[in-house]
Design a protein around this motif. Sequence first.
Motif, mmCIF file in Angstrom:
data_model
loop_
_atom_site.group_PDB
_atom_site.id
_atom_site.type_symbol
_atom_site.label_atom_id
_atom_site.label_comp_id
_atom_site.label_asym_id
_atom_site.label_seq_id
_atom_site.Cartn_x
_atom_site.Cartn_y
_atom_site.Cartn_z
ATOM 1 N N ARG A 1 0.837 -1.210 0.000
ATOM 2 C CA ARG A 1 0.000 0.000 0.000
ATOM 3 C C ARG A 1 0.873 1.262 0.000
ATOM 4 N NH1 ARG A 1 -3.672 0.822 -2.022
ATOM 5 N NH2 ARG A 1 -4.764 2.109 -0.538
ATOM 6 N N LYS B 1 -15.403 -10.523 4.322
ATOM 7 C CA LYS B 1 -15.361 -9.087 4.605
ATOM 8 C C LYS B 1 -15.034 -8.820 6.074
ATOM 9 C CE LYS B 1 -18.361 -7.328 0.912
ATOM 10 N NZ LYS B 1 -17.869 -8.211 -0.099
ATOM 11 N N GLU B 2 -15.648 -9.596 6.983
ATOM 12 C CA GLU B 2 -15.394 -9.412 8.414
ATOM 13 C C GLU B 2 -13.928 -9.677 8.754
ATOM 14 O OE1 GLU B 2 -16.663 -11.149 12.808
ATOM 15 O OE2 GLU B 2 -17.437 -12.124 11.024
ATOM 16 N N CYS C 1 -11.318 -9.553 6.784
ATOM 17 C CA CYS C 1 -10.457 -8.510 6.212
ATOM 18 C C CYS C 1 -10.570 -7.203 6.982
ATOM 19 C CB CYS C 1 -10.779 -8.314 4.733
ATOM 20 S SG CYS C 1 -10.128 -9.663 3.720
ATOM 21 N N ARG C 2 -11.790 -6.843 7.401
ATOM 22 C CA ARG C 2 -11.942 -5.617 8.215
ATOM 23 C C ARG C 2 -11.192 -5.755 9.535
ATOM 24 N NH1 ARG C 2 -17.294 -5.552 6.335
ATOM 25 N NH2 ARG C 2 -17.946 -6.781 8.129
ATOM 26 N N TYR C 3 -11.276 -6.927 10.142
ATOM 27 C CA TYR C 3 -10.657 -7.148 11.445
ATOM 28 C C TYR C 3 -9.128 -7.112 11.360
ATOM 29 C CZ TYR C 3 -9.671 -9.207 15.996
ATOM 30 O OH TYR C 3 -9.204 -9.433 17.270
ATOM 31 N N PHE D 1 -7.139 -6.485 8.358
ATOM 32 C CA PHE D 1 -6.477 -5.706 7.316
ATOM 33 C C PHE D 1 -7.249 -4.442 6.946
ATOM 34 C CE2 PHE D 1 -5.811 -10.322 6.236
ATOM 35 C CZ PHE D 1 -4.530 -10.429 6.754
ATOM 36 N N ALA D 2 -7.876 -3.805 7.901
ATOM 37 C CA ALA D 2 -8.724 -2.637 7.622
ATOM 38 C C ALA D 2 -7.977 -1.538 6.877
ATOM 39 C CB ALA D 2 -9.311 -2.085 8.921
ATOM 40 N N ASP D 3 -6.683 -1.383 7.148
ATOM 41 C CA ASP D 3 -5.913 -0.305 6.532
ATOM 42 C C ASP D 3 -5.164 -0.734 5.272
ATOM 43 O OD1 ASP D 3 -6.700 1.408 8.576
ATOM 44 O OD2 ASP D 3 -4.951 0.927 9.803
ATOM 45 N N THR D 4 -5.228 -2.030 4.928
ATOM 46 C CA THR D 4 -4.389 -2.482 3.817
ATOM 47 C C THR D 4 -5.137 -3.226 2.713
ATOM 48 O OG1 THR D 4 -3.767 -4.430 5.123
ATOM 49 C CG2 THR D 4 -2.237 -2.549 5.146
ATOM 50 N N GLU E 1 -8.191 -3.193 0.321
ATOM 51 C CA GLU E 1 -9.204 -2.256 -0.156
ATOM 52 C C GLU E 1 -10.534 -2.934 -0.478
ATOM 53 O OE1 GLU E 1 -7.363 0.673 -3.111
ATOM 54 O OE2 GLU E 1 -5.917 -0.986 -2.964
#
Length: 189
Positions: free
Chosen positions: A76, A94-95, A97-99, A101-104, A106
């Motif tokens: 990123r 989705k859950e 990845c949010r948990y 890798f929320a910042d990495t 997309e």
Amino acid sequence: MNYALRKYGLSEHSIDDVRSFVGNGVRVLMQRAVPEGEANPLFEEVLAAFRSYYLEHSLDTTRPYDGIPELLAELRRRGCHTAVVSNKFDAATKELCRYFFADTIEVAVGEHEAEGIRKKPAPDTVEEALRQLGVTKEGAVYVGDSDVDILTAHNAGLPCISVLWGFRSREFLQAHGATTFVTSPLQLL
């Protein structure tokens, strides 16, 4: 999977068995795990129990492989787009990845064939991820750890890099067409 089988009095499977069952989505996993597959009158109930349990417990023992958070952060930082495509349920994908890798990460696309997006090895999840990212296939690469990933990359018209820290061996991956390998996340840079 074993929780759902146990709940309905069905035989459980070893971790090695489960490793051989995964990769083609949850329905196929359960077809392989439930005696007689979909012909078993309990199949849909066992599948529903699995889905419910997994959505509640997907974070229990899940964690990123060593080096993955650092790799994604560097990608990123370099301006690369990142996405995850999975045959896990879309909500669980989705859950997770949010948990983690929320910042990495997309874009995360999981199994949701009801909306017309076929699961891997069809190219649909990859094409949907590229669409959501707003990019073309040019310059994109698919990274995965299974035979399903090799087929998905091929079907999507992307080069594939096979990682050797996943659940399939180098020999297995080579037998299924893998040609490019990495042994650690930072090699992907």
